[in-house]
Design a protein around this motif. Structure first.
Motif, PDB file in Angstrom:
ATOM      1  N   TYR B 100       0.891  -1.163   0.000  1.00  0.00           N
ATOM      2  CA  TYR B 100       0.000   0.000   0.000  1.00  0.00           C
ATOM      3  C   TYR B 100       0.926   1.208   0.000  1.00  0.00           C
ATOM      4  O   TYR B 100       1.510   1.550   1.026  1.00  0.00           O
ATOM      5  N   ARG B 127      -1.874  -1.308  -3.822  1.00  0.00           N
ATOM      6  CA  ARG B 127      -2.749  -0.137  -3.853  1.00  0.00           C
ATOM      7  C   ARG B 127      -1.908   1.126  -3.731  1.00  0.00           C
ATOM      8  O   ARG B 127      -0.874   1.120  -3.050  1.00  0.00           O
ATOM      9  N   GLY B 129      -2.133   5.438  -2.962  1.00  0.00           N
ATOM     10  CA  GLY B 129      -2.974   6.323  -2.148  1.00  0.00           C
ATOM     11  C   GLY B 129      -3.606   7.496  -2.877  1.00  0.00           C
ATOM     12  O   GLY B 129      -3.383   8.643  -2.475  1.00  0.00           O
ATOM     13  N   ASN B 131      -6.327   8.939  -2.488  1.00  0.00           N
ATOM     14  CA  ASN B 131      -7.400   8.864  -1.498  1.00  0.00           C
ATOM     15  C   ASN B 131      -8.668   9.602  -1.881  1.00  0.00           C
ATOM     16  O   ASN B 131      -9.762   9.231  -1.482  1.00  0.00           O
ATOM     17  N   GLN B 133     -10.331   9.535  -4.401  1.00  0.00           N
ATOM     18  CA  GLN B 133     -11.273   8.701  -5.145  1.00  0.00           C
ATOM     19  C   GLN B 133     -12.187   7.883  -4.233  1.00  0.00           C
ATOM     20  O   GLN B 133     -13.186   7.348  -4.706  1.00  0.00           O
ATOM     21  N   HIS B 134     -11.829   7.793  -2.964  1.00  0.00           N
ATOM     22  CA  HIS B 134     -12.624   6.963  -2.066  1.00  0.00           C
ATOM     23  C   HIS B 134     -13.768   7.723  -1.418  1.00  0.00           C
ATOM     24  O   HIS B 134     -14.519   7.179  -0.619  1.00  0.00           O
ATOM     25  N   LYS B 322      -9.298   8.398   3.852  1.00  0.00           N
ATOM     26  CA  LYS B 322      -8.156   7.484   4.040  1.00  0.00           C
ATOM     27  C   LYS B 322      -8.653   6.176   4.669  1.00  0.00           C
ATOM     28  O   LYS B 322      -8.192   5.090   4.294  1.00  0.00           O
ATOM     29  N   GLU B 325     -10.127   4.196   2.072  1.00  0.00           N
ATOM     30  CA  GLU B 325      -9.095   3.613   1.217  1.00  0.00           C
ATOM     31  C   GLU B 325      -8.535   2.341   1.848  1.00  0.00           C
ATOM     32  O   GLU B 325      -8.308   1.341   1.155  1.00  0.00           O
ATOM     33  N   GLU B 328     -10.855  -0.500   1.340  1.00  0.00           N
ATOM     34  CA  GLU B 328     -10.778  -1.036  -0.016  1.00  0.00           C
ATOM     35  C   GLU B 328      -9.543  -1.922  -0.158  1.00  0.00           C
ATOM     36  O   GLU B 328      -9.592  -2.994  -0.784  1.00  0.00           O
ATOM     37  N   GLY B 340      -9.693  -1.045  -7.979  1.00  0.00           N
ATOM     38  CA  GLY B 340      -9.087   0.091  -7.292  1.00  0.00           C
ATOM     39  C   GLY B 340      -7.824   0.553  -7.982  1.00  0.00           C
ATOM     40  O   GLY B 340      -7.480   0.102  -9.068  1.00  0.00           O
TER      41      GLY B 340
END
Lengths: 371, 371, 371, 371
Positions: B100, B127, B129, B131, B133-134, B322, B325, B328, B340
């Motif tokens: 991540y 993944r 970050g 963020n 988009q979350h 966050k 995220e 996800e 994602g």
């Protein structure tokens, strides 16, 4: 005081807007002339007569050339369809009269070039109806820029979008024809380009992308028959200004929810300034060191506003921008005009629009002054 | 339920944001694992130990490789300076662990390419970050688009501007170095490019303009010594999407008054949708046939919101994006992840940014997939 | 550093919000204690155990009295239905423990009076969950007022409206019962009254109008059976403050489109200040001599914001206001608390709400301090 | 078509606004009369003559009674200071002429009562200049209410605040005199009360609070001499409407940042509607079941807008509201008027204002119809 005779060609919406503006200008401004609504022309003589009465014009003509020849007419205002701007303006220039022409100046860059040269050679005053620029808030924007309150200019991001063609079932009209100056760029974008130049100065080079989204439209409202559409539905462009600033301009007539979204954000080293014609009495300003944007509301500290209201917050409307434009025209005729949108300036707008079209077609950066 | 051990590298602001997000994710979501805060690494061992205690991590490491080797660590979260993303992520992949990584994925397109290939070869979950988009409102935007509520997409106009470098006296920092992924495009714009792809899909070609406005900055706060700056202060670009839509993206860190202005307007044949991260709990939507924009306010009909509040209008904050995220990420580790932002997607963002830089440098249209 | 044991009663939404807030407070603040999540109580022992594990509490109790007696518990947090606040808080006070009680303090003014006297007599620290006041932007509003930037205060106009009961088919719930502190005034308005006092100080007298618009509601969702409703759907009141300012407060839970519209405009001789909880990261300020309102956006110059983010514009959310409230509570336990909302302050809010009800019932001006 | 002769008394700002409105009304509307600008009166004969020429009036009078007696005058428009409304309107009524009087109708409730009785007895058409009501967006608000789109009306919260007296150094003027209908309530609030009645209908009872914040002001700009001020600087009131709705009205001329903040929010069982005169071309509407407010922008679907522009988003201004008011007046003279603001309606506004003053003075609820 000398009388100045106004001759108006066209009786549509824009014709009436001009009539109102001339009427109101003489009521609200101290002008250097006595304005006389001398003559109104429309190909339909009966209609010309009826409107002349309703709007206060002394005479009616069924023939625009007669109006231009009319000795009581000093200023010729042209509000007819775009393709007629050229012959009418050229005739008025030939007659040595001041010309006030609606935008766009012409339907080709060549026409525009001929017109500006003829006007310069004849020494007549000209003005083109980029009415949004006469908003006192735009005047304030210019003042802020000229006074250095934004510092050095860094970027201009402008958009003029509406949604009146958003429905694919909206039919063909003259606005869909290239040789009537149709398309989102010519119809809406030219206002934005004029505004960009008014605020930021010359553009050195452009790169652009234009697109026809709905390639066919009904030939008339509700018709099943469709016709091919060649003009752009939307345009996006990159701009480099002579002052070093960079930016974008965009225009679309497909954008749901926008009705008159002529807007811009100007970024400078000392502040950011934002405007949207849908709230024409407001500017948003953030100066360096401030935490956020401040809303400035039009008020009587601005002379163009004070002419209409002594109290802040009472809001000007679109038609009053037209009245302010007429005032500027009259002052120019009296030799007291500021640097307004004359044929020379309008030609430069057309040149810029032409550069955008060429850049899009050839997928490369283009310099307007090379055209 | 199986335990999932989290290893976190970095104890700065973003490190703490990760720690909070892991802590909160296990309180607010039903996760398929028991999350264990297994280990925290910082080159300063003492600091690692202090933060581990404060943030609830079981162990502290002074050496990031030790954290990656730690058998209690299943997921490696990387929040260190950008140039360290590559070696850390490659080591974690080599150890077969999920990764991540904070954005940007790497400091060059080549690194990013190597990383995505390595991850694919190793079959580890990754993944990055992005963020913003979350945000549940972005999820709603995606739903509206996928459900056809905007019709066919016509345009995307996006901007991510801030003002933290607007003062020419703001000194040099790593953000001013190309090889630390500095500049407005890399630092801010990459969030916007990722968002554009998240909502609109692939970009076929770009044309762009980048500019360094302040060519020199003090070497440190208040210093009289100045150093040359090579990275961009602002960028403007034209985009053509694979779905046929056109648009622009812009980014500046010089724009007074903007603090986190990650914003976009998407125009479709059936509606227009607008968002601004400075009001992250809102969308503005105008559907065909409606008179104007409607404000949609985040509420518990959106699962990502309901996790935090059962009542509308209570507002999520940045840190909760966050936490979403992290959720996800954990679901992806459990094989239940949606599409994602993995290393593959992040590489495509870097490819797009590289295309924009190339298009600006060579003043021509560039296809990202040709790079 | 001394350990401070937290005992939490209740596992609903608000219970979880408290758990998150205690967890986050120890991660983001430098606190004078080591916080220990000592015990969680719920009448459902199994649920207590499950939530204790998920949220990180050391022990679970099926009996709230047991939690209060638990020697590891120093602070008792109460998030149960309103009618239980009184017995629980009184027991905690009797045990000499600090009490952190959700609003409203009690379901009658008499209970509130007994509670504040008991707390004073016992010398325990108390706090009530008027969480909106912990917003850094409200802190900034207080600073602006205290610093004289608004001049002398002239008026306060406040509203807290939502729409969750707007549908007449929304069924009866405990919120419809007087003896559970139901009604728009008690449920929403008390937050506004507390905010008004927090910003403006004491209220000398009130006149008011309350109304039950929907006199009957279904006994449960979808039921054809209806029950009479006695509590107010909306309230409007006139206020006179001790500082000489005048104003209004209004509250409704029937107002379509409002989700969390806790808002106010404060007018002073030197400026006007406006806030709306639906945009909790913003204040609007107009100082004397400025043309219009400026938007202030929350940023790290405010300590309560800086705790969560080092960058402006990143937006706090509702849950972070709760974390800030917990910080304030912990500081108060350490004897370093500012003038927060303790039982005394909460009793004054209840007294004010009672005065409003009496003024409405008897159609006359009422002085809260006469009650 | 019959000619209708307009006589205008007063040549100040409001006189000119009337002149513009009569001029424009005949250009933009199909009226049942030919409007003739027959005569203009001002005590300064020279000024009367000059303005008559500039504004297009056929004759000038130095004596208002002469204008009323002038046989070419059918409609008498009164724009003089408030205390002159009574004698002028009474004389015009006595002469059997239609009267168009600026607000307030009179400087006492007794005068207003006499005037409305005289007009009724004489059977002349009357109108009072509550121009804000002629905004097409207010017409739309009325339509939405009448069409049941808001359901049953629950509340009205209105405010009309400005800041032109916010500076304590702003000197005494006639607006500070009770017997010139001065004070925030009479000067601003009466517009709001008229609007409230226009939208909501009769008010049954009121309770109120008025306050003089600055008890002394300079006798003139910059003077050190001060004079006591008796009129209200701000007023807040509770209202109960005959339709069952409740609400508040507030007015202040001390509120920094407000320039023309005539605003309201109407809550109904099926929706909420909001308006602010500072953005007079917009309404905000949230219907039951919608997530949030929608912005409605004035457009040509509204006849009052279409008269001025065929395209949405082009914005009406304050002066155009006046033109719409003139149209309504002319239609009323032709017997085709809708229920406009005649002397009867204006008397009811004065009655309501008087009730508010009495309620404030005696600190009790007052029924306007009991006065």
């Amino acid at each position: 005081m000398r009388e100045l005779g106004i001759g108006l060609i066209g009786t549509g919406f824009m014709g009436r807007a001009h009539a109102l503006a001339f009427n109101n200008a003489r009521a609200v401004f101290e002008l250097p002339f006595t304005l006389k609504l001398a003559a109104l022309a429309d190909a339909d003589t009966e209609r010309a007569r009826r409107c002349a009465t309703a709007w206060g014009f002394a005479q009616a003509h069924g023939d625009w050339q007669a109006l231009i020849n009319d000795p009581t007419v000093d200023v010729v205002a042209i509000t007819t369809p775009n393709h007629l701007h050229y012959p009418m303006a050229m005739a008025a220039i030939a007659a040595g009269k001041a010309v006030y022409c609606e935008k766009p100046l012409a339907v080709s860059l060549e026409q525009a070039d001929t017109m500006r040269r003829a006007a310069a050679a004849a020494g007549v005053v000209t003005r083109v109806g980029y009415n949004y620029q006469h908003n006192p808030m735009i005047g304030l924007a210019r003042q802020l820029i000229a006074g250095g309150e934004l510092g050095e200019l860094i970027s201009f991001q402008g958009e003029f979008s509406e949604d009146f063609m958003a429905d694919p079932a909206s039919p063909w009209s003259w606005r869909c024809e290239v040789n009537h100056a149709g398309g989102a760029l010519a119809d809406l974008g030219s206002h934005l380009l004029s505004m960009a130049r008014h605020l930021m100065g010359d553009v050195l080079s452009v790169c652009a992308d234009t697109q026809t989204v709905h390639a066919q439209r009904p030939v008339s409202q509700g018709s099943a028959e469709r016709t091919a559409i060649a003009v752009d539905d939307q345009v996006h462009a990159l701009l480099r200004f002579a002052n070093g600033a960079r930016g974008t301009v965009s225009s679309s007539w497909l954008k749901h929810g926008y009705k008159n979204h002529l807007s811009f954000v100007i970024s400078g080293t000392q502040g950011t300034l934002a405007f949207d014609q849908e709230r024409l009495n407001e500017l948003r300003l953030c100066r360096a060191g401030q935490d956020g944007f401040q809303r400035l509301l039009a008020g009587p500290a601005l002379p163009g506003y004070a002419a209409f209201s002594p109290a802040a917050g009472h809001q000007l409307g679109y038609n009053e921008l037209k009245t302010l434009e007429v005032q500027e025209l009259i002052m120019a005729v009296a030799g007291q005009g500021a640097d307004g949108s004359d044929f020379e300036a309008a030609w430069e707008v057309e040149q810029l629009a032409t550069a955008i079209r060429l850049a899009a077609r050839e997928e490369r950066w283009v310099k307007p002054q090379d055209l």
